[in-house]
Scaffold this motif. Structure first.
Motif, PDB file in Angstrom:
ATOM      1  N   MET A 172       0.840  -1.172   0.000  1.00  0.00           N
ATOM      2  CA  MET A 172       0.000   0.000   0.000  1.00  0.00           C
ATOM      3  C   MET A 172       0.890   1.242   0.000  1.00  0.00           C
ATOM      4  O   MET A 172       1.892   1.285   0.698  1.00  0.00           O
ATOM      5  N   ASP A 173       0.477   2.217  -0.758  1.00  0.00           N
ATOM      6  CA  ASP A 173       1.282   3.424  -0.888  1.00  0.00           C
ATOM      7  C   ASP A 173       0.718   4.583  -0.070  1.00  0.00           C
ATOM      8  O   ASP A 173       1.409   5.173   0.732  1.00  0.00           O
ATOM      9  N   PHE A 174      -0.540   4.912  -0.294  1.00  0.00           N
ATOM     10  CA  PHE A 174      -1.146   6.071   0.358  1.00  0.00           C
ATOM     11  C   PHE A 174      -1.646   5.733   1.757  1.00  0.00           C
ATOM     12  O   PHE A 174      -1.451   6.492   2.691  1.00  0.00           O
ATOM     13  N   LEU A 175      -2.294   4.601   1.901  1.00  0.00           N
ATOM     14  CA  LEU A 175      -2.879   4.190   3.176  1.00  0.00           C
ATOM     15  C   LEU A 175      -1.948   3.260   3.943  1.00  0.00           C
ATOM     16  O   LEU A 175      -1.113   2.579   3.360  1.00  0.00           O
ATOM     17  N   THR A 176      -2.140   3.234   5.246  1.00  0.00           N
ATOM     18  CA  THR A 176      -1.467   2.251   6.094  1.00  0.00           C
ATOM     19  C   THR A 176      -2.549   1.436   6.799  1.00  0.00           C
ATOM     20  O   THR A 176      -3.719   1.835   6.824  1.00  0.00           O
ATOM     21  N   LYS A 177      -2.162   0.311   7.366  1.00  0.00           N
ATOM     22  CA  LYS A 177      -3.150  -0.499   8.084  1.00  0.00           C
ATOM     23  C   LYS A 177      -3.730   0.272   9.260  1.00  0.00           C
ATOM     24  O   LYS A 177      -4.889   0.084   9.610  1.00  0.00           O
ATOM     25  N   ALA A 178      -2.938   1.146   9.853  1.00  0.00           N
ATOM     26  CA  ALA A 178      -3.422   1.948  10.979  1.00  0.00           C
ATOM     27  C   ALA A 178      -4.542   2.896  10.561  1.00  0.00           C
ATOM     28  O   ALA A 178      -5.409   3.223  11.372  1.00  0.00           O
ATOM     29  N   ASP A 179      -4.553   3.324   9.309  1.00  0.00           N
ATOM     30  CA  ASP A 179      -5.603   4.225   8.821  1.00  0.00           C
ATOM     31  C   ASP A 179      -6.980   3.560   8.858  1.00  0.00           C
ATOM     32  O   ASP A 179      -7.993   4.223   9.044  1.00  0.00           O
ATOM     33  N   PHE A 180      -7.001   2.262   8.678  1.00  0.00           N
ATOM     34  CA  PHE A 180      -8.277   1.547   8.650  1.00  0.00           C
ATOM     35  C   PHE A 180      -8.905   1.429  10.032  1.00  0.00           C
ATOM     36  O   PHE A 180     -10.085   1.116  10.147  1.00  0.00           O
ATOM     37  N   LYS A 181      -8.136   1.683  11.099  1.00  0.00           N
ATOM     38  CA  LYS A 181      -8.673   1.596  12.458  1.00  0.00           C
ATOM     39  C   LYS A 181      -9.766   2.629  12.707  1.00  0.00           C
ATOM     40  O   LYS A 181     -10.577   2.469  13.601  1.00  0.00           O
ATOM     41  N   ALA A 182      -9.777   3.697  11.932  1.00  0.00           N
ATOM     42  CA  ALA A 182     -10.804   4.726  12.093  1.00  0.00           C
ATOM     43  C   ALA A 182     -12.158   4.256  11.571  1.00  0.00           C
ATOM     44  O   ALA A 182     -13.195   4.766  11.986  1.00  0.00           O
ATOM     45  N   VAL A 183     -12.156   3.277  10.670  1.00  0.00           N
ATOM     46  CA  VAL A 183     -13.418   2.838  10.061  1.00  0.00           C
ATOM     47  C   VAL A 183     -13.757   1.377  10.342  1.00  0.00           C
ATOM     48  O   VAL A 183     -14.871   0.951  10.063  1.00  0.00           O
ATOM     49  N   CYS A 184     -12.812   0.599  10.865  1.00  0.00           N
ATOM     50  CA  CYS A 184     -13.107  -0.783  11.264  1.00  0.00           C
ATOM     51  C   CYS A 184     -12.018  -1.288  12.202  1.00  0.00           C
ATOM     52  O   CYS A 184     -10.945  -0.703  12.275  1.00  0.00           O
ATOM     53  N   ASP A 185     -12.296  -2.373  12.916  1.00  0.00           N
ATOM     54  CA  ASP A 185     -11.286  -2.915  13.836  1.00  0.00           C
ATOM     55  C   ASP A 185     -10.389  -3.925  13.114  1.00  0.00           C
ATOM     56  O   ASP A 185     -10.648  -4.308  11.976  1.00  0.00           O
ATOM     57  N   ASN A 186      -9.313  -4.347  13.789  1.00  0.00           N
ATOM     58  CA  ASN A 186      -8.330  -5.240  13.163  1.00  0.00           C
ATOM     59  C   ASN A 186      -8.920  -6.580  12.761  1.00  0.00           C
ATOM     60  O   ASN A 186      -8.609  -7.112  11.689  1.00  0.00           O
ATOM     61  N   THR A 187      -9.772  -7.152  13.617  1.00  0.00           N
ATOM     62  CA  THR A 187     -10.370  -8.453  13.313  1.00  0.00           C
ATOM     63  C   THR A 187     -11.229  -8.371  12.059  1.00  0.00           C
ATOM     64  O   THR A 187     -11.138  -9.222  11.171  1.00  0.00           O
ATOM     65  N   THR A 188     -12.043  -7.344  11.983  1.00  0.00           N
ATOM     66  CA  THR A 188     -12.890  -7.148  10.801  1.00  0.00           C
ATOM     67  C   THR A 188     -12.047  -6.953   9.562  1.00  0.00           C
ATOM     68  O   THR A 188     -12.333  -7.511   8.501  1.00  0.00           O
ATOM     69  N   LEU A 189     -10.980  -6.186   9.675  1.00  0.00           N
ATOM     70  CA  LEU A 189     -10.101  -5.935   8.534  1.00  0.00           C
ATOM     71  C   LEU A 189      -9.460  -7.224   8.039  1.00  0.00           C
ATOM     72  O   LEU A 189      -9.375  -7.458   6.834  1.00  0.00           O
ATOM     73  N   GLN A 190      -9.040  -8.089   8.971  1.00  0.00           N
ATOM     74  CA  GLN A 190      -8.444  -9.357   8.561  1.00  0.00           C
ATOM     75  C   GLN A 190      -9.451 -10.248   7.844  1.00  0.00           C
ATOM     76  O   GLN A 190      -9.103 -10.950   6.898  1.00  0.00           O
ATOM     77  N   VAL A 191     -10.703 -10.214   8.291  1.00  0.00           N
ATOM     78  CA  VAL A 191     -11.743 -10.999   7.617  1.00  0.00           C
ATOM     79  C   VAL A 191     -12.017 -10.419   6.238  1.00  0.00           C
ATOM     80  O   VAL A 191     -12.096 -11.144   5.244  1.00  0.00           O
ATOM     81  N   ILE A 192     -12.139  -9.098   6.170  1.00  0.00           N
ATOM     82  CA  ILE A 192     -12.476  -8.452   4.908  1.00  0.00           C
ATOM     83  C   ILE A 192     -11.378  -8.632   3.862  1.00  0.00           C
ATOM     84  O   ILE A 192     -11.649  -8.955   2.715  1.00  0.00           O
ATOM     85  N   ASP A 193     -10.121  -8.434   4.274  1.00  0.00           N
ATOM     86  CA  ASP A 193      -9.045  -8.553   3.277  1.00  0.00           C
ATOM     87  C   ASP A 193      -8.546  -9.992   3.129  1.00  0.00           C
ATOM     88  O   ASP A 193      -7.589 -10.253   2.407  1.00  0.00           O
ATOM     89  N   GLN A 194      -9.218 -10.923   3.823  1.00  0.00           N
ATOM     90  CA  GLN A 194      -8.915 -12.350   3.740  1.00  0.00           C
ATOM     91  C   GLN A 194      -7.457 -12.622   4.108  1.00  0.00           C
ATOM     92  O   GLN A 194      -6.805 -13.494   3.527  1.00  0.00           O
ATOM     93  N   ALA A 195      -6.947 -11.843   5.083  1.00  0.00           N
ATOM     94  CA  ALA A 195      -5.583 -11.970   5.596  1.00  0.00           C
ATOM     95  C   ALA A 195      -4.531 -11.913   4.488  1.00  0.00           C
ATOM     96  O   ALA A 195      -3.499 -12.549   4.565  1.00  0.00           O
ATOM     97  N   ASP A 196      -4.806 -11.153   3.465  1.00  0.00           N
ATOM     98  CA  ASP A 196      -3.884 -11.026   2.333  1.00  0.00           C
ATOM     99  C   ASP A 196      -3.677  -9.542   2.048  1.00  0.00           C
ATOM    100  O   ASP A 196      -4.609  -8.852   1.619  1.00  0.00           O
ATOM    101  N   ASP A 197      -2.481  -9.049   2.298  1.00  0.00           N
ATOM    102  CA  ASP A 197      -2.197  -7.627   2.079  1.00  0.00           C
ATOM    103  C   ASP A 197      -2.287  -7.236   0.611  1.00  0.00           C
ATOM    104  O   ASP A 197      -2.495  -6.068   0.293  1.00  0.00           O
ATOM    105  N   ASP A 198      -2.133  -8.198  -0.292  1.00  0.00           N
ATOM    106  CA  ASP A 198      -2.267  -7.891  -1.724  1.00  0.00           C
ATOM    107  C   ASP A 198      -3.692  -7.454  -2.051  1.00  0.00           C
ATOM    108  O   ASP A 198      -3.900  -6.569  -2.883  1.00  0.00           O
TER     109      ASP A 198
END
Length: 140
Positions: free
Chosen positions: A1-27
């Motif tokens: 990721m270039d513009f965003l960081t994983k920490a930026d997503f904390k404002a709109v969802c929690d870490n567990t939800t993010l891992q489910v949504i992105d299917q634990a794949d940073d790509d």
């Protein structure tokens, strides 16, 4: 990721939800970020220098732009999930993001984003063409 960081997503969802949504794949997250940046740029490109806005890092980024980019990226990630888990809240936030982008496009909202400039650093004002055709007379 270039513009965003994983920490930026904390404002709109929690870490567990993010891992489910992105299917634990940073790509997947990086791909959806690119989609979101292009979609947002399509709304803002005519008035703002989106290349410069999206090339900023850290605290120099516009916080509204970061949040909108997160919302749009998560919306695109949800589309990849089976049965669109958690789709309702993502759809609401996506629609709010698009409404804000349309307001910016229409001039109702003015974010603190870099404007288009020439080589000397002067703002490029893109003129708006207006007017109409010559009046037609239909005398028979």
């Amino acid at each position: 990721m270039d513009f965003l960081t994983k920490a930026d997503f904390k404002a709109v969802c929690d870490n567990t939800t993010l891992q489910v949504i992105d299917q634990a794949d940073d790509d997947n997250l990086a791909r959806s970020e690119k989609y979101a940046i292009e979609e947002i740029s399509s709304y803002l490109r005519s008035r703002f220098d989106t290349t410069t806005a999206f090339s900023k890092r850290g605290d120099s980024r516009n916080s509204q732009l970061v949040m909108i980019t997160c919302d749009v990226a998560l919306y695109h990630l949800i589309a990849w999930l089976p049965k669109r888990i958690g789709f309702e809240i993502r759809e609401v936030r996506y629609k709010q993001a698009v409404e804000w982008l349309k307001d910016v496009q229409a001039g109702k909202a003015t974010p603190d984003l870099p404007l288009h400039t020439d080589a000397q650093g002067q703002e490029i004002i893109k003129p708006i063409r207006f007017g109409g055709m010559a009046k037609c007379k239909y005398d028979y």
